[in-house]
Design an enzyme around this catalytic site. Structure first.
Site, PDB file in Angstrom:
ATOM      1  N   GLY A  13       0.833  -1.211   0.000  1.00 15.15           N
ATOM      2  CA  GLY A  13       0.000   0.000   0.000  1.00 15.15           C
ATOM      3  C   GLY A  13       0.859   1.248   0.000  1.00 15.15           C
ATOM      4  O   GLY A  13       0.506   2.262   0.613  1.00 15.15           O
ATOM      5  N   ALA A  14       1.989   1.195  -0.724  1.00 16.00           N
ATOM      6  CA  ALA A  14       2.982   2.269  -0.628  1.00 16.00           C
ATOM      7  C   ALA A  14       2.890   3.269  -1.777  1.00 16.00           C
ATOM      8  O   ALA A  14       3.769   4.102  -1.950  1.00 16.00           O
ATOM      9  CB  ALA A  14       4.381   1.670  -0.550  1.00 16.00           C
ATOM     10  N   VAL A  64      -2.890  -7.752  -2.145  1.00 14.83           N
ATOM     11  CA  VAL A  64      -2.428  -8.440  -0.933  1.00 14.83           C
ATOM     12  C   VAL A  64      -3.395  -9.542  -0.477  1.00 14.83           C
ATOM     13  O   VAL A  64      -3.025 -10.403   0.310  1.00 14.83           O
ATOM     14  CB  VAL A  64      -2.178  -7.464   0.239  1.00 14.83           C
ATOM     15  CG1 VAL A  64      -1.145  -6.418  -0.127  1.00 14.83           C
ATOM     16  CG2 VAL A  64      -3.477  -6.823   0.720  1.00 14.83           C
ATOM     17  N   ASN A  90       1.040  -2.702   5.365  1.00 11.40           N
ATOM     18  CA  ASN A  90       0.349  -1.417   5.540  1.00 11.40           C
ATOM     19  C   ASN A  90      -0.936  -1.306   4.724  1.00 11.40           C
ATOM     20  O   ASN A  90      -1.843  -0.564   5.107  1.00 11.40           O
ATOM     21  CB  ASN A  90       1.310  -0.286   5.149  1.00 11.40           C
ATOM     22  CG  ASN A  90       0.596   1.028   4.944  1.00 11.40           C
ATOM     23  OD1 ASN A  90       0.264   1.729   5.891  1.00 11.40           O
ATOM     24  ND2 ASN A  90       0.322   1.382   3.677  1.00 11.40           N
ATOM     25  N   TYR A 162     -13.889  -3.302   9.835  1.00 15.72           N
ATOM     26  CA  TYR A 162     -12.558  -2.709   9.966  1.00 15.72           C
ATOM     27  C   TYR A 162     -11.960  -2.976  11.355  1.00 15.72           C
ATOM     28  O   TYR A 162     -10.794  -3.369  11.478  1.00 15.72           O
ATOM     29  CB  TYR A 162     -12.660  -1.208   9.698  1.00 15.72           C
ATOM     30  CG  TYR A 162     -11.342  -0.474   9.689  1.00 15.72           C
ATOM     31  CD1 TYR A 162     -10.480  -0.560   8.599  1.00 15.72           C
ATOM     32  CD2 TYR A 162     -10.956   0.335  10.763  1.00 15.72           C
ATOM     33  CE1 TYR A 162      -9.271   0.125   8.581  1.00 15.72           C
ATOM     34  CE2 TYR A 162      -9.757   1.022  10.757  1.00 15.72           C
ATOM     35  CZ  TYR A 162      -8.918   0.917   9.657  1.00 15.72           C
ATOM     36  OH  TYR A 162      -7.720   1.601   9.655  1.00 15.72           O
ATOM     37  N   ALA A 164     -12.753  -5.332  13.454  1.00 18.46           N
ATOM     38  CA  ALA A 164     -12.463  -6.770  13.607  1.00 18.46           C
ATOM     39  C   ALA A 164     -11.177  -7.132  12.878  1.00 18.46           C
ATOM     40  O   ALA A 164     -10.354  -7.908  13.373  1.00 18.46           O
ATOM     41  CB  ALA A 164     -13.636  -7.601  13.074  1.00 18.46           C
ATOM     42  N   LYS A 166      -8.615  -5.181  12.266  1.00 18.77           N
ATOM     43  CA  LYS A 166      -7.438  -4.622  12.949  1.00 18.77           C
ATOM     44  C   LYS A 166      -7.207  -5.311  14.303  1.00 18.77           C
ATOM     45  O   LYS A 166      -6.058  -5.472  14.736  1.00 18.77           O
ATOM     46  CB  LYS A 166      -7.595  -3.108  13.121  1.00 18.77           C
ATOM     47  CG  LYS A 166      -7.604  -2.345  11.798  1.00 18.77           C
ATOM     48  CD  LYS A 166      -6.310  -2.521  11.011  1.00 18.77           C
ATOM     49  CE  LYS A 166      -6.237  -1.623   9.786  1.00 18.77           C
ATOM     50  NZ  LYS A 166      -4.982  -1.761   9.036  1.00 18.77           N
ATOM     51  N   ILE A 195      -5.103   9.829  11.640  1.00 17.52           N
ATOM     52  CA  ILE A 195      -4.009  10.345  10.806  1.00 17.52           C
ATOM     53  C   ILE A 195      -4.602  11.064   9.598  1.00 17.52           C
ATOM     54  O   ILE A 195      -5.503  10.545   8.938  1.00 17.52           O
ATOM     55  CB  ILE A 195      -3.101   9.181  10.322  1.00 17.52           C
ATOM     56  CG1 ILE A 195      -2.615   8.331  11.501  1.00 17.52           C
ATOM     57  CG2 ILE A 195      -1.932   9.724   9.487  1.00 17.52           C
ATOM     58  CD1 ILE A 195      -1.825   9.054  12.553  1.00 17.52           C
TER      59      ILE A 195
HETATM   60  P1  NAI Z   1      -4.795   5.048   1.907  1.00 14.00           P
HETATM   61  O1  NAI Z   1      -6.144   4.628   1.450  1.00 14.00           O
HETATM   62  O2  NAI Z   1      -4.356   6.443   1.641  1.00 14.00           O
HETATM   63  O3  NAI Z   1      -3.696   4.052   1.279  1.00 14.00           O
HETATM   64  C1  NAI Z   1      -3.856   2.664   1.287  1.00 14.00           C
HETATM   65  C2  NAI Z   1      -3.058   2.076   0.135  1.00 14.00           C
HETATM   66  O4  NAI Z   1      -3.301   0.665   0.131  1.00 14.00           O
HETATM   67  C3  NAI Z   1      -3.529   2.606  -1.231  1.00 14.00           C
HETATM   68  O5  NAI Z   1      -2.398   2.996  -2.001  1.00 14.00           O
HETATM   69  C4  NAI Z   1      -4.254   1.427  -1.847  1.00 14.00           C
HETATM   70  O6  NAI Z   1      -4.182   1.366  -3.270  1.00 14.00           O
HETATM   71  C5  NAI Z   1      -3.535   0.260  -1.201  1.00 14.00           C
HETATM   72  N1  NAI Z   1      -4.351  -0.955  -1.236  1.00 14.00           N
HETATM   73  C6  NAI Z   1      -5.664  -1.095  -0.935  1.00 14.00           C
HETATM   74  N2  NAI Z   1      -6.076  -2.342  -1.143  1.00 14.00           N
HETATM   75  C7  NAI Z   1      -4.993  -3.056  -1.564  1.00 14.00           C
HETATM   76  C8  NAI Z   1      -4.795  -4.397  -1.953  1.00 14.00           C
HETATM   77  N3  NAI Z   1      -5.793  -5.283  -1.947  1.00 14.00           N
HETATM   78  N4  NAI Z   1      -3.550  -4.771  -2.334  1.00 14.00           N
HETATM   79  C9  NAI Z   1      -2.540  -3.886  -2.376  1.00 14.00           C
HETATM   80  N5  NAI Z   1      -2.670  -2.593  -2.018  1.00 14.00           N
HETATM   81  C10 NAI Z   1      -3.887  -2.172  -1.636  1.00 14.00           C
HETATM   82  O7  NAI Z   1      -4.756   4.688   3.452  1.00 14.00           O
HETATM   83  P2  NAI Z   1      -3.800   5.215   4.627  1.00 14.00           P
HETATM   84  O8  NAI Z   1      -4.551   6.192   5.426  1.00 14.00           O
HETATM   85  O9  NAI Z   1      -2.460   5.573   4.109  1.00 14.00           O
HETATM   86  O10 NAI Z   1      -3.728   3.884   5.522  1.00 14.00           O
HETATM   87  C11 NAI Z   1      -2.628   3.001   5.531  1.00 14.00           C
HETATM   88  C12 NAI Z   1      -2.809   1.999   6.655  1.00 14.00           C
HETATM   89  O11 NAI Z   1      -2.933   2.680   7.897  1.00 14.00           O
HETATM   90  C13 NAI Z   1      -4.064   1.136   6.514  1.00 14.00           C
HETATM   91  O12 NAI Z   1      -3.785  -0.179   6.945  1.00 14.00           O
HETATM   92  C14 NAI Z   1      -5.033   1.794   7.462  1.00 14.00           C
HETATM   93  O13 NAI Z   1      -6.021   0.910   7.921  1.00 14.00           O
HETATM   94  C15 NAI Z   1      -4.104   2.247   8.570  1.00 14.00           C
HETATM   95  N6  NAI Z   1      -4.639   3.313   9.391  1.00 14.00           N
HETATM   96  C16 NAI Z   1      -4.929   4.546   8.882  1.00 14.00           C
HETATM   97  C17 NAI Z   1      -5.429   5.530   9.703  1.00 14.00           C
HETATM   98  C18 NAI Z   1      -5.750   6.902   9.215  1.00 14.00           C
HETATM   99  O14 NAI Z   1      -6.224   7.710  10.017  1.00 14.00           O
HETATM  100  N7  NAI Z   1      -5.498   7.208   7.952  1.00 14.00           N
HETATM  101  C19 NAI Z   1      -5.678   5.283  11.129  1.00 14.00           C
HETATM  102  C20 NAI Z   1      -5.338   3.959  11.558  1.00 14.00           C
HETATM  103  C21 NAI Z   1      -4.846   3.027  10.714  1.00 14.00           C
END
Ligand code: NAI
Length: 254
Positions: A13-14, A64, A90, A162, A164, A166, A195
């Protein structure tokens, strides 16, 4: 700082958000990085930022949640970089809704990406990490870092799937640490609070204010705050830390 020089990291997810900042932060510490997301071309910007820091970087397209794709991705990373030392799980999605009305599809989609995806990559890197040995035969192992969430600890209305997923990631982290510790593979989770990101931009001002009221540090976190914790866990400064859930949430919960 270059305490990760010579290390190879995979970050899922980078392409954007927290994952992109984690990749950049690990590269600042000297790691070469395999940048993974659903489509390799989405990762171009992250790869450019990493190359500008003087490390090796490459993009890999992988879902993933798909076992065969994950195995193929880890194989391709090892072909390109020779090994894997650091795995950052991630990639994550939300499909919010009240439990009573939540569809099977929304439940499955979130569990498959957030929890199964973390399991699949952990399983795929565990054997290659076990094979990481120093010149004198010492077990170098590796580091696995899972991105959980504050709501995986405390629950949250409207996020049954979500939370569950995490909560599952947190339990999986502890089990992974127990199973792989003897091979010097450490596994920890970072549990972000609120975040600023695309995931949270969609929330209403009212919801954002309600969150802010619960944050003692009186600001939302940044992707960089999370990346800093991941960098610390990745390096030898955290050599005796495993099975832990590091909360990075401005004090929302202890
Ligand atoms: P985001 O939505 O900006 O980025 C997530 C990335 O994961 C995207 O580039 C997306 O294309 C990729 N992705 C989604 N499904 C995928 C798959 N099946 N295979 C490969 N890649 C995939 O999200 P963000 O905010 O950067 O979140 C990153 C992590 O942090 C997540 O696990 C999220 O649950 C966690 N998180 C985020 C919070 C927030 O406030 N933004 C709070 C707590 C946790």
């Amino acid at each position: 700082m270059s305490n990760l020089k010579g290390k190879v990291a995979i970050v899922t997810g980078a392409a954007r958000g927290i994952g992109a900042q984690i990749a950049i932060r690990l590269a600042e510490d000297g790691a070469d990085v395999a940048v993974c997301d659903l489509k390799a071309e989405w990762c171009e910007e992250t790869v450019k930022a990493l190359e500008a820091l003087g490390v090796k970087a490459a993009a890999f397209g992988v879902n993933v949640a798909e076992s065969a794709e994950v195995d193929a991705c880890v194989k391709a990373v090892i072909e390109k970089f020779g090994k894997v030392d650091i795995m950052v799980n991630n990639a994550g999605i939300t499909k919010d809704g009240l439990l009573m009305r939540m569809s099977d599809a929304d439940w499955d989609a979130v569990l498959n990406v957030n929890l199964k995806g973390t399991f699949l990559f952990t399983r795929a890197v565990s054997r290659p990490m076990m094979k990481n040995k120093g010149a004198d035969g010492t077990q170098l192992g590796g580091v696995i870092i899972n991105i959980a969430s504050v709501v995986g600890i405390m629950g949250n209305a409207g996020q049954a799937n979500y939370t569950a997923s995490k909560g599952g990631v947190i339990a999986l982290t502890k089990t992974t640490a127990k199973e792989l510790g003897s091979r010097n593979i450490r596994c920890n989770a970072v549990a972000p609070g609120f975040i600023q990101s695309k995931m949270t931009d969609v929330l209403s001002d009212e919801v954002k204010k309600a969150y802010m009221d619960t944050i003692p540090l009186k600001r939302f976190g940044t992707a960089r705050d999370i990346a800093n914790a991941v960098a610390w866990l990745s390096g030898d400064d955290a050599a005796y830390v495993t099975g832990q859930i590091i909360s990075v949430n401005g004090g929302m919960i202890g």
